[in-house]
Write an enzyme that holds these catalytic residues in place. Structure first.
Site, PDB file in Angstrom:
ATOM      1  NE  ARG A  28      -4.126  -1.484  -0.093  1.00  0.00           N
ATOM      2  CZ  ARG A  28      -5.220  -1.584   0.654  1.00  0.00           C
ATOM      3  NH1 ARG A  28      -5.457  -0.740   1.622  1.00  0.00           N
ATOM      4  NH2 ARG A  28      -6.084  -2.526   0.393  1.00  0.00           N
ATOM      5  NE  ARG A  32      -7.463   5.824   2.077  1.00  0.00           N
ATOM      6  CZ  ARG A  32      -8.343   5.079   2.730  1.00  0.00           C
ATOM      7  NH1 ARG A  32      -9.507   5.578   3.052  1.00  0.00           N
ATOM      8  NH2 ARG A  32      -8.050   3.846   3.065  1.00  0.00           N
ATOM      9  NE  ARG A  41      -8.439   6.645  -5.513  1.00  0.00           N
ATOM     10  CZ  ARG A  41      -9.754   6.693  -5.444  1.00  0.00           C
ATOM     11  NH1 ARG A  41     -10.437   7.333  -6.348  1.00  0.00           N
ATOM     12  NH2 ARG A  41     -10.379   6.097  -4.468  1.00  0.00           N
ATOM     13  CG  ASP A  77      -8.707  -3.733  -4.525  1.00  0.00           C
ATOM     14  OD1 ASP A  77      -8.222  -2.973  -3.671  1.00  0.00           O
ATOM     15  OD2 ASP A  77      -9.450  -4.684  -4.234  1.00  0.00           O
ATOM     16  CE1 TYR A 154     -13.047  -7.652   2.144  1.00  0.00           C
ATOM     17  CE2 TYR A 154     -11.319  -8.798   0.932  1.00  0.00           C
ATOM     18  CZ  TYR A 154     -11.707  -7.881   1.892  1.00  0.00           C
ATOM     19  OH  TYR A 154     -10.762  -7.207   2.617  1.00  0.00           O
TER      20      TYR A 154
HETATM   21  O1  CP3 Z   1       0.284   0.553  -3.317  1.00  0.00           O
HETATM   22  C1  CP3 Z   1      -0.250  -0.572  -3.339  1.00  0.00           C
HETATM   23  O2  CP3 Z   1      -0.082  -1.418  -2.429  1.00  0.00           O
HETATM   24  C2  CP3 Z   1      -1.054  -0.975  -4.558  1.00  0.00           C
HETATM   25  C3  CP3 Z   1      -2.426  -0.931  -4.466  1.00  0.00           C
HETATM   26  C4  CP3 Z   1      -3.308  -1.914  -3.747  1.00  0.00           C
HETATM   27  C5  CP3 Z   1      -4.661  -1.577  -3.516  1.00  0.00           C
HETATM   28  N1  CP3 Z   1      -5.301  -2.679  -3.035  1.00  0.00           N
HETATM   29  C6  CP3 Z   1      -5.264  -0.270  -3.833  1.00  0.00           C
HETATM   30  C7  CP3 Z   1      -6.322   0.202  -2.923  1.00  0.00           C
HETATM   31  C8  CP3 Z   1      -3.131  -3.227  -3.313  1.00  0.00           C
HETATM   32  C9  CP3 Z   1      -1.861  -4.065  -3.280  1.00  0.00           C
HETATM   33  C10 CP3 Z   1      -4.411  -3.700  -2.870  1.00  0.00           C
HETATM   34  C11 CP3 Z   1      -4.649  -5.078  -2.408  1.00  0.00           C
HETATM   35  C12 CP3 Z   1      -5.819  -5.349  -1.566  1.00  0.00           C
HETATM   36  N2  CP3 Z   1      -7.090  -4.873  -1.699  1.00  0.00           N
HETATM   37  C13 CP3 Z   1      -5.822  -6.271  -0.496  1.00  0.00           C
HETATM   38  C14 CP3 Z   1      -4.635  -7.082  -0.075  1.00  0.00           C
HETATM   39  C15 CP3 Z   1      -3.684  -6.250   0.705  1.00  0.00           C
HETATM   40  C16 CP3 Z   1      -4.087  -6.035   2.123  1.00  0.00           C
HETATM   41  O3  CP3 Z   1      -4.277  -4.876   2.489  1.00  0.00           O
HETATM   42  O4  CP3 Z   1      -4.179  -7.023   2.843  1.00  0.00           O
HETATM   43  C17 CP3 Z   1      -7.115  -6.292   0.056  1.00  0.00           C
HETATM   44  C18 CP3 Z   1      -7.566  -7.100   1.254  1.00  0.00           C
HETATM   45  C19 CP3 Z   1      -7.915  -5.412  -0.722  1.00  0.00           C
HETATM   46  C20 CP3 Z   1      -9.355  -5.102  -0.571  1.00  0.00           C
HETATM   47  C21 CP3 Z   1      -9.499  -3.642  -0.295  1.00  0.00           C
HETATM   48  N3  CP3 Z   1      -9.549  -2.651  -1.263  1.00  0.00           N
HETATM   49  C22 CP3 Z   1      -9.515  -3.006   0.966  1.00  0.00           C
HETATM   50  C23 CP3 Z   1      -9.472  -3.718   2.305  1.00  0.00           C
HETATM   51  C24 CP3 Z   1      -9.558  -1.608   0.735  1.00  0.00           C
HETATM   52  C25 CP3 Z   1      -9.472  -0.502   1.760  1.00  0.00           C
HETATM   53  C26 CP3 Z   1     -10.717   0.212   2.047  1.00  0.00           C
HETATM   54  C27 CP3 Z   1     -10.358   1.590   2.569  1.00  0.00           C
HETATM   55  O5  CP3 Z   1     -10.819   2.552   1.952  1.00  0.00           O
HETATM   56  O6  CP3 Z   1      -9.635   1.676   3.562  1.00  0.00           O
HETATM   57  C28 CP3 Z   1      -9.593  -1.412  -0.667  1.00  0.00           C
HETATM   58  C29 CP3 Z   1      -9.595  -0.113  -1.354  1.00  0.00           C
HETATM   59  C30 CP3 Z   1      -8.256   0.303  -1.824  1.00  0.00           C
HETATM   60  N4  CP3 Z   1      -7.480  -0.469  -2.644  1.00  0.00           N
HETATM   61  C31 CP3 Z   1      -7.575   1.532  -1.554  1.00  0.00           C
HETATM   62  C32 CP3 Z   1      -6.359   1.478  -2.259  1.00  0.00           C
HETATM   63  C33 CP3 Z   1      -5.311   2.550  -2.367  1.00  0.00           C
HETATM   64  C34 CP3 Z   1      -8.055   2.690  -0.664  1.00  0.00           C
HETATM   65  C35 CP3 Z   1      -9.248   3.391  -1.147  1.00  0.00           C
HETATM   66  C36 CP3 Z   1      -9.060   4.494  -2.168  1.00  0.00           C
HETATM   67  O7  CP3 Z   1      -8.002   5.112  -2.333  1.00  0.00           O
HETATM   68  O8  CP3 Z   1     -10.118   4.750  -2.791  1.00  0.00           O
END
Ligand code: CP3
Length: 351
Positions: A28, A32, A41, A77, A154
Site C-alpha cells: 500500500r 491516501r 485520485r 485491487d 469477501y
Molecule cells: O500501493 C499498493 O499497495 C497498490 C495498491 C493496492 C490496492 N489494493 C489499492 C487500494 C493493493 C496491493 C491492494 C490489495 C488489496 N485490496 C488487499 C490485499 C492487501 C491487504 O491490504 O491485505 C485487500 C484485502 C484489498 C481489498 C481492499 N480494497 C480493501 C481492504 C480496501 C481498503 C478500504 C479503505 O478505503 O480503507 C480497498 C480499497 C483500496 N485499494 C484503496 C487502495 C489505495 C483505498 C481506497 C481508495 O483510495 O479509494
C-alpha cells in the site's frame, strides 16, 4: 555485478542471491498517505481509477519517485478480476470490498466465469506496459492478485468480516461447493497474474491477507491445495512469487511449502523466528509493524534496526511493513526508512 547498473536488488533478494543493498518496498505504498495521491485520485471510485491506465500508472509511480523504493506495485485491487467478470462487487471508501448479493449456493458459481484478460481487463495490461516503459529496470514492477480464500471471504461475507463465520461455515458444511468456488477463484487469480507478467510485470504477489483467521488444519485442508495450484500455474513464467498473509504465525510452515519463492510475514512473529518456521529454501519479506511508523522517528529507527538485525546474515530478505501503510502515516518517515534500510541493511549484502 550488482551496483548502479546491475540487476534489481528486489529480484536478487527474492532469489536469495547476494545484493548491493537490502531492498525495500511498502505494501500500500500508493495511497491516501500521499498528498499527491489524494490530489490525483479525486473523489471517484477506486475501480474507475484502476480502469484508467495513465492514472493507474501515475499512482504506481508516485511512491517510487518519492521514496526511492526498490519495487513498484501496480495500482490495482484484489477484487478487479471478480468485478471484471461481473460478479457484482464494489469498493466502499473507508470500508473495503462490498457485495450486494453474496455467494450462497451452487447457482452463484455461474457468476464466476473464466477471465479473458484482453477483453475483461485490457486497462490492467495497458497500465503494466506504460509502467515497464517508464520504470528503471532496477525497480521491477510487482503484479498481484488476491488468493482464492481471501477473495472468497469477501464474496461470501458480503464485505469485510471479523469472524469469517459464513466462510468457515460454508467450507465445513459444503466442502464440495467450497472446492468448486476455490477452483473458479484459482483460475481467475492465475489468469490475472499471468496477464500482468506477460505484459511485463517482473514479480507477483499473491495476497492471502485473511488466511490467518484459519487453524493450520483448516488452512491445509481447505486452502493450501488451491493456493499451491495458483502458484504452480505461474511457475513457468520464471518470475519470483511472494505469498503474503496477516496473522499467519501458525501457518508459516505450511505457507513455506506452497510453492512461492518468498513468504511475506506480518509483525506478530519476529522475522528470525518466521524464517525458522518457513524453512530454509524460501526468502522472507517484512516485517515492521505499520503502526510503529506513527511513533517518533527514534522509535521507528530502533524497530527497523531490530528487523534488519534479526534478518541479517543469510541472503533473501526484502524489507517491508507487516501489512499496508496506514493512511495517517507521515510520508517523510517512510522516506527516511528507505534510506535507513539501504544504509544499514546487511542480509546477503556483498561485503
Ligand atoms: O500501493 C499498493 O499497495 C497498490 C495498491 C493496492 C490496492 N489494493 C489499492 C487500494 C493493493 C496491493 C491492494 C490489495 C488489496 N485490496 C488487499 C490485499 C492487501 C491487504 O491490504 O491485505 C485487500 C484485502 C484489498 C481489498 C481492499 N480494497 C480493501 C481492504 C480496501 C481498503 C478500504 C479503505 O478505503 O480503507 C480497498 C480499497 C483500496 N485499494 C484503496 C487502495 C489505495 C483505498 C481506497 C481508495 O483510495 O479509494
Amino acid at each position: 555485478m550488482s551496483g548502479p547498473t546491475g540487476p534489481a536488488p528486489f529480484l536478487q533478494a527474492c532469489r536469495r542471491q547476494p545484493v548491493a543493498h537490502v531492498p525495500v518496498w511498502f505494501m500500500r505504498q500508493a495511497g491516501r498517505s500521499l498528498p499527491e495521491y489524494r490530489r490525483a485520485r479525486g473523489n471517484g471510485s477506486i475501480l474507475a481509477a484502476i480502469a484508467e491506465p495513465e492514472l493507474a500508472a501515475e499512482l504506481t509511480m508516485q511512491p517510487v519517485r518519492r521514496y526511492g523504493v526498490d519495487a513498484a506495485v501496480l495500482f490495482s485491487d484484489i477484487i478487479v478480476p471478480v468485478h471484471a467478470v461481473g460478479f457484482g462487487i464494489d469498493v466502499e471508501p473507508g470500508r473495503g470490498p462490498v457485495v450486494e448479493a453474496p455467494f450462497r449456493s451452487v447457482d452463484d458459481l455461474r457468476r464466476l466465469r473464466p477471465l479473458e484478460p484482453e477483453a475483461d481487463v485490457p486497462y490492467v495490461t495497458e497500465a503494466v506496459k506504460l509502467l515497464v516503459a517508464e520504470l528503471d529496470p532496477r525497480v521491477p514492477l510487482i503484479g498481484f492478485a488476491g488468493a482464492p480464500f481471501t477473495v472468497a471471504s469477501y464474496l461470501i461475507e458480503g464485505g469485510p468480516s471479523r469472524t469469517f463465520a459464513r466462510v468457515k461455515s460454508l467450507m465445513h458444511a459444503d466442502p464440495g461447493l467450497w472446492s468448486a468456488l476455490m477452483d473458479r477463484l484459482a483460475d481467475l487469480s492465475g489468469a490475472f497474474l499471468r496477464a500482468q507478467v506477460e505484459a511485463g510485470a517482473a514479480a507477483v504477489q499473491l495476497f492471502d491477507s485473511w488466511a490467518g483467521a484459519l487453524s493450520v488444519t483448516d488452512y491445509e485442508r481447505f486452502v493450501l491445495p488451491t493456493t499451491r495450484r495458483v502458484l504452480a500455474g505461474v511457475a513457468d513464467l520464471g518470475v519470483p512469487a511472494v505469498l503474503f498473509g496477516v496473522g499467519t504465525g501458525e501457518l508459516l510452515g505450511a505457507m513455506g511449502g506452497a510453492g512461492a519463492g518468498v513468504v511475506g510475514v506480518d509483525w506478530r512473529v519476529p522475522i528470525d523466528e518466521a524464517r525458522r518456521r518457513i524453512g530454509p529454501d524460501v526468502a522472507v519479506q517484512g516485517n515492521l509493524d505499520p503502526a510503529v511508523c506513527l511513533a517518533p522517528w527514534e522509535v521507528v529507527a530502533a524497530e527497523a534496526r531490530d528487523v534488519l538485525e534479526r534478518a541479517g546474515g543469510a541472503p533473501g530478505h526484502i524489507f517491508n511493513l507487516g501489512h499496508g501503510v496506514l493512511p495517517e502515516t507521515d510520508p517523510g518517515v517512510l522516506g527516511a526508512l528507505v534510506d535507513l534500510v539501504h544504509a544499514e541493511g546487511r542480509a546477503g549484502v556483498v561485503p
